[in-house]
Design an enzyme around this catalytic site. Structure first.
Site, PDB file in Angstrom:
ATOM      1  N   GLU A 109       0.937  -1.215   0.087  1.00 55.99           N
ATOM      2  CA  GLU A 109       0.246  -0.072  -0.086  1.00 55.99           C
ATOM      3  C   GLU A 109       0.886   1.335   0.035  1.00 55.99           C
ATOM      4  O   GLU A 109       0.558   2.281  -0.846  1.00 55.99           O
ATOM      5  CB  GLU A 109      -1.049   0.050   1.191  1.00 55.99           C
ATOM      6  CG  GLU A 109      -1.995  -1.186   1.040  1.00 55.99           C
ATOM      7  CD  GLU A 109      -2.862  -1.404   2.407  1.00 55.99           C
ATOM      8  OE1 GLU A 109      -2.126  -1.575   3.123  1.00 55.99           O
ATOM      9  OE2 GLU A 109      -3.984  -1.083   2.334  1.00 55.99           O
ATOM     10  N   GLU A 129      -3.154  -9.731   3.975  1.00 60.11           N
ATOM     11  CA  GLU A 129      -3.992  -9.363   5.265  1.00 60.11           C
ATOM     12  C   GLU A 129      -5.053 -10.541   5.522  1.00 60.11           C
ATOM     13  O   GLU A 129      -5.243 -10.631   6.597  1.00 60.11           O
ATOM     14  CB  GLU A 129      -4.753  -8.243   5.022  1.00 60.11           C
ATOM     15  CG  GLU A 129      -3.803  -6.961   4.942  1.00 60.11           C
ATOM     16  CD  GLU A 129      -3.332  -6.447   3.694  1.00 60.11           C
ATOM     17  OE1 GLU A 129      -3.019  -7.316   2.923  1.00 60.11           O
ATOM     18  OE2 GLU A 129      -2.719  -5.351   3.803  1.00 60.11           O
TER      19      GLU A 129
HETATM   20  N1  3HC Z   1       4.649  -6.593  11.659  1.00 62.61           N
HETATM   21  C1  3HC Z   1       5.622  -6.711  12.993  1.00 62.61           C
HETATM   22  N2  3HC Z   1       6.271  -7.739  13.071  1.00 62.61           N
HETATM   23  C2  3HC Z   1       6.741  -8.281  11.953  1.00 62.61           C
HETATM   24  C3  3HC Z   1       5.775  -8.139  10.592  1.00 62.61           C
HETATM   25  C4  3HC Z   1       4.762  -7.099  10.746  1.00 62.61           C
HETATM   26  N3  3HC Z   1       4.295  -6.882   9.634  1.00 62.61           N
HETATM   27  N4  3HC Z   1       6.465  -8.924  10.200  1.00 62.61           N
HETATM   28  C5  3HC Z   1       7.359  -9.952  10.535  1.00 62.61           C
HETATM   29  N5  3HC Z   1       7.627  -9.117  11.727  1.00 62.61           N
HETATM   30  C6  3HC Z   1       8.239  -9.815  12.834  1.00 62.61           C
HETATM   31  C7  3HC Z   1       8.282 -11.114  13.312  1.00 62.61           C
HETATM   32  O1  3HC Z   1       7.349 -11.219  14.215  1.00 62.61           O
HETATM   33  C8  3HC Z   1       9.540 -11.706  13.584  1.00 62.61           C
HETATM   34  O2  3HC Z   1       9.920 -11.146  14.751  1.00 62.61           O
HETATM   35  P1  3HC Z   1      10.576 -11.730  15.895  1.00 62.61           P
HETATM   36  O3  3HC Z   1      12.104 -12.018  15.263  1.00 62.61           O
HETATM   37  O4  3HC Z   1      10.893 -11.071  17.254  1.00 62.61           O
HETATM   38  O5  3HC Z   1      10.164 -13.264  16.096  1.00 62.61           O
HETATM   39  C9  3HC Z   1      10.485 -10.796  12.739  1.00 62.61           C
HETATM   40  O6  3HC Z   1       9.678  -9.880  12.125  1.00 62.61           O
HETATM   41  C10 3HC Z   1      11.058 -11.877  11.343  1.00 62.61           C
HETATM   42  O7  3HC Z   1       9.895 -12.378  10.953  1.00 62.61           O
HETATM   43  P2  3HC Z   1       9.941 -13.778  10.191  1.00 62.61           P
HETATM   44  O8  3HC Z   1      10.197 -14.834  11.241  1.00 62.61           O
HETATM   45  O9  3HC Z   1       8.602 -14.377   9.696  1.00 62.61           O
HETATM   46  O10 3HC Z   1      11.015 -13.469   8.975  1.00 62.61           O
HETATM   47  P3  3HC Z   1      11.095 -14.198   7.630  1.00 62.61           P
HETATM   48  O11 3HC Z   1      12.293 -13.846   6.988  1.00 62.61           O
HETATM   49  O12 3HC Z   1      10.666 -15.762   7.915  1.00 62.61           O
HETATM   50  O13 3HC Z   1       9.784 -13.802   6.902  1.00 62.61           O
HETATM   51  C11 3HC Z   1       7.946 -12.244   5.919  1.00 62.61           C
HETATM   52  C12 3HC Z   1       9.741 -12.644   6.517  1.00 62.61           C
HETATM   53  C13 3HC Z   1       7.849 -13.137   4.762  1.00 62.61           C
HETATM   54  C14 3HC Z   1       8.026 -10.647   5.617  1.00 62.61           C
HETATM   55  C15 3HC Z   1       7.086 -12.502   7.024  1.00 62.61           C
HETATM   56  O14 3HC Z   1       7.727 -11.967   8.351  1.00 62.61           O
HETATM   57  C16 3HC Z   1       5.875 -12.152   6.860  1.00 62.61           C
HETATM   58  O15 3HC Z   1       5.138 -12.733   6.166  1.00 62.61           O
HETATM   59  N6  3HC Z   1       5.370 -11.033   7.682  1.00 62.61           N
HETATM   60  C17 3HC Z   1       4.029 -10.649   7.514  1.00 62.61           C
HETATM   61  C18 3HC Z   1       3.592 -10.013   6.409  1.00 62.61           C
HETATM   62  C19 3HC Z   1       2.051  -9.691   6.299  1.00 62.61           C
HETATM   63  O16 3HC Z   1       1.210 -10.286   6.961  1.00 62.61           O
HETATM   64  N7  3HC Z   1       1.698  -8.358   6.179  1.00 62.61           N
HETATM   65  C20 3HC Z   1       0.456  -7.824   6.401  1.00 62.61           C
HETATM   66  C21 3HC Z   1       0.529  -7.235   7.523  1.00 62.61           C
HETATM   67  S1  3HC Z   1      -1.056  -6.577   7.856  1.00 62.61           S
HETATM   68  C22 3HC Z   1      -1.198  -5.066   7.064  1.00 62.61           C
HETATM   69  O17 3HC Z   1      -0.258  -4.825   6.268  1.00 62.61           O
HETATM   70  C23 3HC Z   1      -2.620  -4.362   7.364  1.00 62.61           C
HETATM   71  C24 3HC Z   1      -2.585  -3.121   6.342  1.00 62.61           C
HETATM   72  O18 3HC Z   1      -3.219  -3.170   5.240  1.00 62.61           O
HETATM   73  C25 3HC Z   1      -3.156  -1.963   6.992  1.00 62.61           C
END
Ligand code: 3HC
Ligand code: NAI
Length: 696
Positions: A109, A129
């Site tokens: 976004e 999401e």
């Molecule tokens: N917010 C907060 N923390 C996050 C995060 C996020 N969006 N994404 C990852 N983290 C944190 C994890 O909790 C983890 O923290 P920790 O080391 O303290 O446990 C750290 O970042 C590393 O994450 P991963 O272990 O998952 O790392 P990977 O390298 O395996 O994966 C990734 C990276 C593919 C980016 C994966 O973290 C992921 O899929 N993240 C979430 C993506 C997501 O769902 N985004 C949408 C969020 S909702 C949103 O955006 C709403 C909006 O429309 C308003």
């Protein structure tokens, strides 16, 4: 600026670098700082265009999920990403978003609020999401349809699938693929477009006009059949708004829908699981380092059901594997199964034919220990027999390097007993994969009494490399999963004995959200295997504990489930369950002998009996330390036993319905069915009395 974003000048291009480790999550504070930095640069006369990029390994992984959880719990003010992103879009100087790593959710976004996007080939873009029970809430449902068209946008939002940069470019989401280093490429691009008129995403409505409403309608019909559908329906509603309403009003509609989703139990459950999966990787008090035992090459002993799945899992991750069996014949069967696994992956488009062949070429089938002196980890998956496993461990000890890890895939034996006699108890560990091991994402990691913590840490890290959710479980019978699943299965059997039909029991649990009903599970694993497990576990049960007479009757009749075509249900070649015509008579007969009066049992009682028994056992597992945290039990059940992710796992589900409610149900069943099976776990009773929760 401040510590969340850094600003620098590269001659006539301003550069904003987001610096919010580990994944540059777009918190409200980051979004505000980003917008302020862009506007500050836009006001600088020497600047003609602006590049925004992320520091570290990624652009922006999404909105800050921790902040979302706080907002959902009423502990933080409502999310406002819309206005900062709008200010970026309003910049009078063109903004180029330079993407590497992930541009997911709020990350995408933010990227769409820029005027151009360039991305390295390996970047991942998408709207995940929905996996958190949410819809995009920072203008994504309004800008994405304008870039890729409403139907494509709807598919992205309801599936949550991410895509590579080239696919994103073909769809119109990315302008150029940045070959070579990202920043120099983005700077060159920013200079090229500096004098072009600004084109705001929100003004680009050509694709909105050419939408085919029938296709959106078809997506609506599809999501209606996929529970839980709240976020998917909301995403479609928001995208519909992008077609029907002006941009700002569409954004307001999106915000209403987003906030409603954020308040839902499904979203709280999904966010709980997101953090639970990551928390599981952290072992309290473990100073161990995975580095000491780096796993580069592995061996698997036994090419049966599990050995072939485990070998496939390693090979899929590009880890070379030696696969040992007792005979060429068994080895041939195992390799044929492995090839079939890869053929399926090719058929589903997950791998190219060439990649599949390369993976299979990384497997070395053999009937001796040649090369075992070079491997870093051996996983034994031979018969579930202590003496056989001890012999295998002793043979391995003589063959492998001193620092090689020896793992057992036992599902029910004592890891310490398997390690005894090998002289390598400090390097021995349980790695409990789930069938099919190349598909199921759960891995229970079971350290023995003497296992070196560095070995545990190395196995947890290896689990992550295999794409699994690795959870540490104590070395007690059944570890976490099979231990708490046992009472769940047991209640399913008793319910049939008391009057429910097999179909009623299975359907009630499937409607609750379980992947399969308990009796369908029994038929899949085999009535003979279930009975054997009951016998093994049952040895420590008090004599008064009730046993399933029907399980025994099915066993005696040779009705072992799917493999014999008859168990709790009948199965034809299509493997679809049909009522077993003899079961009702068996159940009547059994009830007559036991002097029980069969009765109608409601779906609610069926669910309560099965799920509360699971939760009660989960509480015991927690209080005795077999699991480190309640959320580890949730990860085990969601990823290993088909518990509905949208309920967050059994312990989180218990929290959502209230532990006092769970306790009251357990006590009610205790009064009706006796204390040996239904004694409330002390931890459940204590938390219920103090108003606590498992996850709190
Ligand atoms: N917010 C907060 N923390 C996050 C995060 C996020 N969006 N994404 C990852 N983290 C944190 C994890 O909790 C983890 O923290 P920790 O080391 O303290 O446990 C750290 O970042 C590393 O994450 P991963 O272990 O998952 O790392 P990977 O390298 O395996 O994966 C990734 C990276 C593919 C980016 C994966 O973290 C992921 O899929 N993240 C979430 C993506 C997501 O769902 N985004 C949408 C969020 S909702 C949103 O955006 C709403 C909006 O429309 C308003
Ligand atoms: P299986 O019977 O399908 O395979 C066992 C294989 O081991 C056979 O092919 C046999 O030839 C081979 N074998 C026996 N001794 C050997 C030796 N000394 N050297 C090399 N190969 C040898 O059994 P399955 O189902 O694969 O189970 C294996 C282990 O995994 C057991 O400990 C079981 O409890 C555990 N497990 C099984 C699960 C399942 O769903 N089947 C799930 C999780 C764990």
């Amino acid at each position: 600026m401040n510590e969340l974003v850094r600003v620098s000048l590269q001659d006539d291009v301003g550069v904003v670098t987001i610096d919010n480790p580990p994944v540059n999550a777009l918190s409200s504070a980051v979004a505000k700082s980003l917008a302020a930095a862009v506007l500050e640069l836009a006001g600088n006369d020497s600047i003609r265009s602006i590049v925004v990029l992320g520091s570290g390994s990624t652009f922006i992984a999404g909105a800050d999920i921790r902040e979302l959880a706080q907002i959902g719990a009423g502990e933080a003010p409502p999310l406002d990403l819309l206005s900062p992103l709008k200010s970026i879009e309003d910049s009078p100087k063109p903004v180029v978003m330079a993407i590497h790593g992930a541009a997911l959710g709020g990350g995408l976004e933010a990227a769409m609020s820029g005027h151009y996007r360039v991305a390295v080939p390996g970047a991942q873009l998408g709207m995940p999401e929905v996996k958190l029970g949410l819809i995009p809430g920072a203008g994504g449902t309004q800008r994405l349809p304008r870039l890729v068209g409403p139907v494509q946008a709807a598919e992205m939002c309801i599936e949550g699938r991410s895509m590579g940069a080239r696919e994103a470019r073909d769809l119109g989401l990315v302008d150029e693929i940045a070959e070579g280093e990202l920043l120099p490429y983005a700077l060159r691009f920013a200079r090229q477009i500096a004098s072009r008129p600004i084109r705001k995403t929100r003004d680009r409505d050509e694709k909105l006009r050419s939408v085919d409403p029938a296709k959106l309608q078809a997506l609506r019909a599809r999501v209606a059949t996929e529970p839980p559908s709240r976020a998917r329906v909301a995403a479609l509603d928001a995208i519909q708004a992008s077609i029907e309403l002006p941009f700002d009003t569409g954004c307001q509609r999106e915000a209403e829908l987003f906030n409603a989703c954020l308040q839902s139990v499904e979203s709280r459950a999904a966010i709980h699981l997101f953090f639970a999966e990551r928390a599981a990787a952290k072992i309290p008090g473990l100073a161990g380092s995975p580095k000491r035992f780096e796993i580069r090459k592995v061996a698997v002993v036994g090419a049966g059901t599990m050995g072939t799945g485990i070998t496939t899992a390693f090979a899929q991750s590009g880890i070379p594997v030696l696969l040992k069996e007792v005979s060429e014949e068994a080895l041939g069967r195992g390799m044929a199964n492995i090839r079939a696994n890869f053929d399926r992956a090719v058929g589903k488009g997950r791998l190219t034919q060439q990649a599949a062949e390369d993976r299979v070429a990384g497997i070395h089938p053999q009937i001796d220990f040649t090369g075992f002196e070079q491997v870093d980890l051996v996983v034994e998956a031979v018969f579930e027999d202590l003496a056989v496993k001890q012999t295998v461990m002793a043979d391995l000890s003589k063959t492998v390097r001193p620092e090689c890890i020896l793992a057992t895939n036992t599902s029910s034996l004592d890891v310490d007993a398997i390690a005894s006699g090998s002289g390598r108890a400090d390097k021995t560990i349980g790695l409990h994969f789930f069938s099919p091991a190349n598909v199921m994402r759960l891995l229970e990691v079971v350290p023995g009494a003497q296992t070196d913590p560095d070995v545990t840490a190395a196995c947890m890290a290896m689990g992550k490399r295999l794409g699994k959710f690795a959870v540490v479980a104590g070395n007690r019978p059944g570890f976490i999963g099979n231990r708490a699943f046992r009472p769940y299965l047991r209640e399913g059997r008793f319910l049939v004995e008391e009057g429910a039909s097999v179909e009623e029991v299975n359907e009630a649990l499937v409607r609750f959200g379980m992947g399969m009903g308990p009796l369908a599970v029994d038929d899949l694993i085999g009535i003979d295997v279930s009975r054997h497990i009951e016998e093994q576990f049952g040895r420590s049960d008090p004599a008064s504990v009730r046993r399933s007479a029907l399980l025994e009757a099915l066993y005696r009749a040779g009705s072992f489930g799917q493999k014999t075509g008859r168990g709790w249900s009948d199965y034809g070649a299509d493997r679809k369950p049909r009522p077993n015509p003899e079961l009702a008579a068996l159940a009547e007969d059994d009830a007559a002998k036991a002097g029980t009066k069969r009765r109608h049992i409601s779906p609610d009682e069926i669910v309560d009996r099965c799920i509360c028994s699971l939760i009660n056992e989960g509480a015991r597992i927690l209080e005795e330390g077999t699991a480190y945290r309640a959320s580890d039990i949730d990860v085990v059940f969601v990823h290993g036993y088909g518990f509905p992710a949208w309920r967050g796992g059994p312990m989180f589900y218990a929290d959502t319905i209230g532990l006092d409610t769970v306790l009251a149900k357990v006590q009610g069943f205790q009064e009706r069915f006796g204390s040996d099976l239904w004694a409330p776990a002390p931890l459940l009773a204590e938390l219920a009395r103090s108003g606590g929760t498992f996850s709190g």
